[in-house]
Design a protein around this motif. Structure first.
Motif, mmCIF file in Angstrom:
data_model
loop_
_atom_site.group_PDB
_atom_site.id
_atom_site.type_symbol
_atom_site.label_atom_id
_atom_site.label_comp_id
_atom_site.label_asym_id
_atom_site.label_seq_id
_atom_site.Cartn_x
_atom_site.Cartn_y
_atom_site.Cartn_z
ATOM 1 N N ARG A 177 -65.290 -7.496 1.613
ATOM 2 C CA ARG A 177 -65.399 -6.667 2.810
ATOM 3 C C ARG A 177 -64.631 -7.308 3.988
ATOM 4 N NH1 ARG A 177 -71.729 -7.720 4.522
ATOM 5 N NH2 ARG A 177 -71.391 -9.769 5.431
ATOM 6 N N ALA A 178 -64.122 -6.429 4.861
ATOM 7 C CA ALA A 178 -63.449 -6.903 6.077
ATOM 8 C C ALA A 178 -64.046 -6.145 7.242
ATOM 9 C CB ALA A 178 -61.956 -6.608 5.989
ATOM 10 N N LEU A 179 -64.132 -6.808 8.382
ATOM 11 C CA LEU A 179 -64.701 -6.155 9.570
ATOM 12 C C LEU A 179 -63.860 -4.943 9.964
ATOM 13 C CD1 LEU A 179 -65.786 -8.827 12.214
ATOM 14 C CD2 LEU A 179 -67.188 -7.030 11.208
ATOM 15 N N ARG A 180 -64.544 -3.816 10.293
ATOM 16 C CA ARG A 180 -63.794 -2.666 10.819
ATOM 17 C C ARG A 180 -63.236 -3.028 12.192
ATOM 18 N NH1 ARG A 180 -64.608 2.273 8.464
ATOM 19 N NH2 ARG A 180 -66.286 2.327 6.928
ATOM 20 N N GLU A 181 -62.102 -2.409 12.552
ATOM 21 C CA GLU A 181 -61.525 -2.677 13.874
ATOM 22 C C GLU A 181 -62.429 -2.130 14.954
ATOM 23 O OE1 GLU A 181 -57.592 -3.331 14.717
ATOM 24 O OE2 GLU A 181 -58.520 -4.825 13.411
ATOM 25 N N THR A 182 -62.979 -2.952 15.779
ATOM 26 C CA THR A 182 -63.737 -2.447 16.922
ATOM 27 C C THR A 182 -62.797 -2.501 18.123
ATOM 28 O OG1 THR A 182 -64.464 -4.616 17.519
ATOM 29 C CG2 THR A 182 -65.908 -3.385 16.050
ATOM 30 N N LYS A 183 -63.224 -1.888 19.221
ATOM 31 C CA LYS A 183 -62.380 -1.851 20.414
ATOM 32 C C LYS A 183 -62.036 -3.278 20.874
ATOM 33 C CE LYS A 183 -62.368 1.818 23.750
ATOM 34 N NZ LYS A 183 -63.126 2.441 24.811
ATOM 35 N N ASN A 184 -63.078 -4.115 20.904
ATOM 36 C CA ASN A 184 -62.909 -5.493 21.371
ATOM 37 C C ASN A 184 -61.946 -6.271 20.494
ATOM 38 O OD1 ASN A 184 -64.390 -5.412 23.590
ATOM 39 N ND2 ASN A 184 -66.256 -6.335 22.698
ATOM 40 N N ARG A 185 -62.169 -6.050 19.185
ATOM 41 C CA ARG A 185 -61.330 -6.795 18.242
ATOM 42 C C ARG A 185 -59.863 -6.398 18.393
ATOM 43 N NH1 ARG A 185 -61.389 -9.354 12.862
ATOM 44 N NH2 ARG A 185 -60.032 -8.022 11.669
ATOM 45 N N ARG A 186 -59.645 -5.063 18.564
ATOM 46 C CA ARG A 186 -58.279 -4.586 18.717
ATOM 47 C C ARG A 186 -57.653 -5.190 19.979
ATOM 48 N NH1 ARG A 186 -58.624 1.092 19.105
ATOM 49 N NH2 ARG A 186 -59.735 0.994 17.149
ATOM 50 N N ARG A 187 -58.515 -5.225 21.045
ATOM 51 C CA ARG A 187 -58.005 -5.767 22.307
ATOM 52 C C ARG A 187 -57.619 -7.247 22.146
ATOM 53 N NH1 ARG A 187 -61.946 -4.402 26.686
ATOM 54 N NH2 ARG A 187 -61.559 -2.261 26.112
ATOM 55 N N SER A 188 -58.492 -7.987 21.470
ATOM 56 C CA SER A 188 -58.192 -9.423 21.295
ATOM 57 C C SER A 188 -56.956 -9.612 20.406
ATOM 58 C CB SER A 188 -59.404 -10.165 20.743
ATOM 59 O OG SER A 188 -59.285 -10.364 19.385
ATOM 60 N N HIS A 189 -56.816 -8.682 19.448
ATOM 61 C CA HIS A 189 -55.642 -8.734 18.582
ATOM 62 C C HIS A 189 -54.366 -8.509 19.400
ATOM 63 C CE1 HIS A 189 -53.438 -8.381 14.898
ATOM 64 N NE2 HIS A 189 -52.921 -7.226 15.306
ATOM 65 N N GLU A 190 -54.416 -7.475 20.270
ATOM 66 C CA GLU A 190 -53.252 -7.167 21.114
ATOM 67 C C GLU A 190 -52.935 -8.340 22.038
ATOM 68 O OE1 GLU A 190 -54.154 -3.580 23.151
ATOM 69 O OE2 GLU A 190 -53.933 -2.378 21.319
ATOM 70 N N PHE A 191 -54.015 -8.947 22.557
ATOM 71 C CA PHE A 191 -53.869 -10.094 23.459
ATOM 72 C C PHE A 191 -53.148 -11.246 22.736
ATOM 73 C CE2 PHE A 191 -55.604 -13.977 25.397
ATOM 74 C CZ PHE A 191 -55.290 -13.745 26.722
ATOM 75 N N THR A 192 -53.611 -11.533 21.509
ATOM 76 C CA THR A 192 -53.001 -12.605 20.712
ATOM 77 C C THR A 192 -51.531 -12.285 20.451
ATOM 78 O OG1 THR A 192 -55.105 -12.702 19.612
ATOM 79 C CG2 THR A 192 -53.359 -14.041 18.651
ATOM 80 N N MET A 193 -51.281 -11.005 20.070
ATOM 81 C CA MET A 193 -49.907 -10.624 19.751
ATOM 82 C C MET A 193 -49.003 -10.792 20.974
ATOM 83 S SD MET A 193 -49.529 -10.026 16.689
ATOM 84 C CE MET A 193 -47.891 -9.362 16.691
ATOM 85 N N ARG A 194 -49.546 -10.393 22.138
ATOM 86 C CA ARG A 194 -48.744 -10.481 23.356
ATOM 87 C C ARG A 194 -48.357 -11.953 23.628
ATOM 88 N NH1 ARG A 194 -51.777 -8.002 27.817
ATOM 89 N NH2 ARG A 194 -51.718 -6.198 26.453
ATOM 90 N N TRP A 195 -49.346 -12.852 23.478
ATOM 91 C CA TRP A 195 -49.065 -14.268 23.722
ATOM 92 C C TRP A 195 -48.086 -14.844 22.701
ATOM 93 C CZ3 TRP A 195 -49.010 -16.728 27.909
ATOM 94 C CH2 TRP A 195 -49.899 -16.392 28.945
ATOM 95 N N LEU A 196 -48.259 -14.346 21.473
ATOM 96 C CA LEU A 196 -47.329 -14.819 20.432
ATOM 97 C C LEU A 196 -45.897 -14.417 20.769
ATOM 98 C CD1 LEU A 196 -49.007 -14.385 16.951
ATOM 99 C CD2 LEU A 196 -48.115 -16.457 17.991
ATOM 100 N N VAL A 197 -45.732 -13.139 21.210
ATOM 101 C CA VAL A 197 -44.394 -12.646 21.558
ATOM 102 C C VAL A 197 -43.840 -13.460 22.730
ATOM 103 C CG1 VAL A 197 -43.132 -10.691 22.548
ATOM 104 C CG2 VAL A 197 -44.739 -10.329 20.675
ATOM 105 N N ILE A 198 -44.708 -13.726 23.749
ATOM 106 C CA ILE A 198 -44.248 -14.500 24.913
ATOM 107 C C ILE A 198 -43.830 -15.899 24.472
ATOM 108 C CG2 ILE A 198 -44.992 -15.590 27.084
ATOM 109 C CD1 ILE A 198 -46.700 -13.086 27.561
ATOM 110 N N PHE A 199 -44.687 -16.512 23.613
ATOM 111 C CA PHE A 199 -44.404 -17.873 23.159
ATOM 112 C C PHE A 199 -43.066 -17.925 22.413
ATOM 113 C CE2 PHE A 199 -44.518 -20.919 19.661
ATOM 114 C CZ PHE A 199 -44.598 -22.098 20.386
ATOM 115 N N PHE A 200 -42.892 -16.984 21.469
ATOM 116 C CA PHE A 200 -41.665 -17.032 20.675
ATOM 117 C C PHE A 200 -40.443 -16.689 21.516
ATOM 118 C CE2 PHE A 200 -44.459 -17.178 16.966
ATOM 119 C CZ PHE A 200 -43.869 -18.254 16.335
ATOM 120 N N SER A 201 -40.619 -15.804 22.527
ATOM 121 C CA SER A 201 -39.474 -15.488 23.396
ATOM 122 C C SER A 201 -39.068 -16.732 24.178
ATOM 123 C CB SER A 201 -39.817 -14.380 24.394
ATOM 124 O OG SER A 201 -40.395 -13.325 23.720
#
Ligand code: ADP
Length: 444
Positions: free
Chosen positions: A127-151
């Motif tokens: 089983r995997a956790l369903r995407e909740t609003k919070n989780r999606r937000r934290s995911h987007e947050f992580t992705m944004r930082w990753l993009v900034i870091f790699f840029s």
């Protein structure tokens, strides 16, 4: 900077797979898996174990897993609701699943039926956790930082590469221009600008410094050669001028008296001998400094070499009225690799100077002693002494007090060259008005 640019990607390359491995269900279940494989009661066939393993390997990281023998037992589990080795009925199982299905995506696989019990299936529940609003937000947050870091990382990397390439290219082009000028014969061009010296040291700067050393050594040898030729011309000209003067006087009948003619011829003869000596010592010096010249090293008995030299020194001492004191305290068996002719020449040069720069009836001592790894040969006189010891071994160096003595300032340069070509050392001590002593240190 370069190190960081290399180290960060390397760490990432090793860290990312390691991170995924640590979070994989296979790794989390590893210890329970070993127990399961050993459990004889369950009597899995090897084929069944492999089949199970293959299914588990396919489950992505961050998923929770439970392997259940549908009859009763939880065989492997990373789910809190189904601890390993506990008993669970099918009813309870479906109850938990239906209660939590809001939060999780469930997947159920029936890989095989246990061979020893045909009614009981093996079930893999993941089983995997369903995407909740919070989780999606934290995911987007992580992705944004990753993009900034790699840029930022990519921009820094590209800037650094451009900067390094530019500095290498500009250094090479400067080096290219300057070395061309040097190759064209302009040795006065310095390869290193004073402001370049303050920059960080890099490989190109090291290379430039080596070229600079090469330029200075060529320049120095050019200067030495010029000085050498000037010195020769000057020193050879003096006896030549005397010879010319006397021969012209005889030829032009300026000197007619037979006694005067005889005296003139005597002087001419003396000066010719002096010229001959000078030319011989010059040829010897040039031979010695020529890299093609090969030293003939052979093992020689140091005691007998010294005895040979002392014999000649005593003859010369009695001829020039010097008292020679000898004290040779070395083993008569001591053998040392050397070029015997050169060794004799070095000792002779020091000794002749001791005679030339001391007065009649003064004392010259020759001593030899040894310790565990060296032999020390010292020739001391009680002559005029040397005021400036710094340049004593330089070619054409002549002390002010010796200007009237015959000589070209080659003798000690030859001695130094001989000593150093054997890997030995020479030391000089002197006190004006009291005397001078030269010590050759020979390796055993
Ligand atoms: P030179 O032919 O002028 O003697 P050397 O190279 O043998 O050339 O010596 C260089 C100079 O060192 C001499 O001109 C002299 O001034 C000084 N010198 C060498 N040996 C002695 C010594 N034993 N006592 C005093 N001065 C010496």
């Amino acid at each position: 900077m370069v190190a960081a640019l290399v180290i960060v990607p390397i760490i990432s390359i090793f860290f990312i797979p390691f991170y995924y491995y640590m979070r994989s269900p296979m790794h989390i279940l590893m210890s329970s898996w070993k127990d399961l494989a050993k459990n004889e009661e369950l009597s899995f066939t090897e084929d069944e174990l492999n089949q199970l393993l293959n299914h588990l390997r396919k489950i992505p990281p961050d998923m929770e897993v439970a392997v259940i023998d549908s009859g009763t037992t939880v065989l492997l589990s990373s789910m809190a609701e189904f601890p390993t080795t506990t008993f669970i009925s099918p009813e309870k199982l479906w109850e938990v699943i239906s209660m939590t299905k809001e939060n999780y995506f469930y997947q159920v696989v029936y890989p095989f039926t246990l061979s020893q019990n045909s009614t009981s299936d093996v079930i893999i529940i993941s089983r995997a956790l369903r995407e909740t609003k919070n989780r999606r937000r934290s995911h987007e947050f992580t992705m944004r930082w990753l993009v900034i870091f790699f840029s930022i990382f990519s921009i820094t990397f590209i800037t650094a590469v451009i900067h390094i390439a530019y500095s290498i290219l500009s250094s090479i082009s400067i080096l290219d221009k300057k070395t061309k000028r040097i190759a064209d014969g302009d040795l006065s061009t310095s390869l290193i600008d004073s402001n370049e010296k303050s920059k960080n040291k890099d490989e190109i700067l090291n290379l430039t410094e080596n070229f600079e050393k090469m330029r200075l050594s060529i320049l120095e040898s050019e200067e030495r050669r010029t000085k050498f030729i000037m010195g020769i011309s000057h020193d050879l000209r003096t006896p030549v001028a005397v010879i010319k003067g006397y021969t012209e006087a005889i030829a032009d009948d300026v000197v007619t008296n037979p006694d005067d003619i005889k005296n003139s011829l005597k002087i001419i003869h003396q000066r010719t001998n002096q010229l001959d000596d000078m030319i011989t010592s010059l040829i010897n010096y040039v031979k010695l400094s020529n890299s093609e010249w090969q030293q003939k090293l052979e093992v020689a008995n140091l005691f007998s070499e010294l005895s040979e030299f002392i014999n000649e020194a005593e003859i010369m001492g009695s001829l020039y009225k010097r008292e020679i004191i000898c004290n040779v305290d070395i083993s008569p068996e001591l053998e040392v690799p050397m070029d015997r002719q050169l060794f004799q020449r070095a000792l002779e040069n020091i000794f002749t100077n001791a005679v030339r720069y001391s007065k009649e009836d003064s004392t010259i001592s020759i001593t030899a002693k040894e310790n565990a790894d060296k032999v020390f040969i010292t020739i001391s006189d009680t002559g005029i002494g040397i005021a400036d010891l710094e340049h004593i071994f330089d070619l054409f160096y002549r002390g002010t007090s010796s200007r009237r003595e015959e000589g070209m300032g080659i003798g000690l340069a030859v001695v130094k060259q001989i000593v150093e070509s054997h890997g030995w050392k020479i030391d000089v001590k002197s006190e004006v008005g009291k005397g001078t002593s030269f010590t050759i240190m020979i390796n055993k």
